[in-house]
Enzyme design. Structure first.
Site, PDB file in Angstrom:
ATOM      1  N   HIS A 165      33.963  44.260  40.913  1.00 10.56           N
ATOM      2  CA  HIS A 165      34.339  43.522  39.698  1.00 10.56           C
ATOM      3  C   HIS A 165      33.606  44.177  38.520  1.00 10.56           C
ATOM      4  O   HIS A 165      32.447  44.602  38.680  1.00 10.56           O
ATOM      5  CB  HIS A 165      33.864  42.058  39.753  1.00 10.56           C
ATOM      6  N   CYS A 258      28.316  35.942  37.818  1.00  8.76           N
ATOM      7  CA  CYS A 258      29.446  35.494  38.654  1.00  8.76           C
ATOM      8  C   CYS A 258      29.449  33.982  38.847  1.00  8.76           C
ATOM      9  O   CYS A 258      30.485  33.376  39.078  1.00  8.76           O
ATOM     10  CB  CYS A 258      29.374  36.097  40.051  1.00  8.76           C
TER      11      CYS A 258
HETATM   12  N1  ARG Z   1      32.474  36.807  47.435  1.00  9.76           N
HETATM   13  C1  ARG Z   1      33.100  36.820  46.150  1.00  9.76           C
HETATM   14  C2  ARG Z   1      34.276  37.775  46.151  1.00  9.76           C
HETATM   15  O1  ARG Z   1      34.211  38.775  46.826  1.00  9.76           O
HETATM   16  C3  ARG Z   1      32.099  37.186  45.079  1.00  9.76           C
HETATM   17  C4  ARG Z   1      32.642  37.093  43.695  1.00  9.76           C
HETATM   18  C5  ARG Z   1      31.696  37.598  42.648  1.00  9.76           C
HETATM   19  N2  ARG Z   1      32.196  37.336  41.359  1.00  9.76           N
HETATM   20  C6  ARG Z   1      32.120  38.158  40.298  1.00  9.76           C
HETATM   21  N3  ARG Z   1      32.530  37.713  39.157  1.00  9.76           N
HETATM   22  N4  ARG Z   1      31.677  39.380  40.403  1.00  9.76           N
HETATM   23  O2  ARG Z   1      35.267  37.558  45.519  1.00  9.76           O
END
Ligand code: ARG
Length: 267
Positions: A165, A258
């Protein structure tokens, strides 16, 4: 400043959709709850309002509210999750937005909200693609933004699966600076970032402890603990730095940023 967070009562790792998640390396839920409460307390002590929504036992990742939507004014541009495991979250986020008087809008294609679309202080939108959000989904935004008039959009390609992300490797700061981890981007995309911002580069060791996953409240920056060089560099640039332990959330591939969705960034 107003943030949406989600009660971590049901937070867990029981599937793996990014390289950080290992079902044999489960987080401690009680420690996670403690760390989450401390983050809430810290944000409130820095002057933020934190809204809290309820989770659901079968949605362990719903705590990562940054992925719910991209907020522009009073409208939530809802995520379309890439992985089926997270898709049911959308309904719960939608209910929360509607109950709290936010408009909701659908986006075409894959899109993971404020995890992949970040505004800088000049109100340019940096749109990450490559793992969770497709350029197609983001293209919609470009059309939308140009309809709105004047939100420039810069696409940046993510190339390292550990930084899947945009908010895992990039964080716009006050006054045109940004934290970034260069190897997470294609060369061209990193050049785009450098064109628009003064980059404070984060070393690999800190990047892997989610140093870029920071929450900014004006001049104050909240980073995960265990990122000493980043702490130091931010302080040199006269940011007020706060760190907080989010070790249990890193086991799912997320940290401070996050866990929060800024609700009034572009209000
Ligand atoms: N386990 C989640 C996923 O893989 C973590 C999300 C993290 N969120 C972020 N905004 N980076 O989607």
């Amino acid at each position: 400043m107003k943030f949406l967070m989600c009660d971590p009562k049901f937070y867990d790792v029981f599937y793996s959709i990014n390289p950080w998640m290992k079902i044999e390396n489960k987080p401690s839920n009680s420690l996670a709850v403690e760390q989450w409460n401390k983050l809430v307390e810290l944000l409130r002590s820095l002057g933020a309002t934190v809204e809290v929504m309820e989770g659901k036992s079968y949605l362990p990742d719903i705590v990562f509210t940054a992925n719910a939507a991209l907020m522009i004014g009073n409208t939530a541009y809802l995520a379309n999750f890439t992985h089926p495991e997270r898709r049911p979250e959308k309904e719960l986020y939608t209910v929360w937005f509607n109950l709290n008087y936010y408009e909701t809008t659908e986006v075409v294609d894959f899109f993971e909200g404020a995890g992949d679309a970040l505004f800088d202080y000049n109100r340019h939108l940096f749109a990450g693609y490559g793992f969770r959000s497709s350029k197609g989904g983001l293209l919609y935004y470009m059309n939308f933004c140009s309809q709105m008039g004047s939100i420039p959009v810069h696409y940046v390609q993510l190339v390292d699966p550990y930084f899947y992300h945009l908010d895992t490797c990039f964080c716009p700061l006050k006054d045109g600076f940004a934290l970034a981890y260069p190897p997470a981007f294609s060369e061209e995309s990193f050049a785009t970032i450098k064109k628009y911002m003064d980059v404070i580069e984060v070393p690999e060791q800190d990047a892997k402890r989610f140093a870029c996953n920071a929450v900014c409240l004006g001049n104050k920056v909240v980073i995960p603990s265990g990122c000493p060089e980043t702490y130091e560099r931010l302080s040199q640039f006269r940011y007020e730095v706060y760190d907080t332990d989010v070790s249990e959330f890193i086991k799912a591939g997320g940290a401070c940023k996050c866990l929060t969705l800024r609700l009034d960034e572009f209000a």
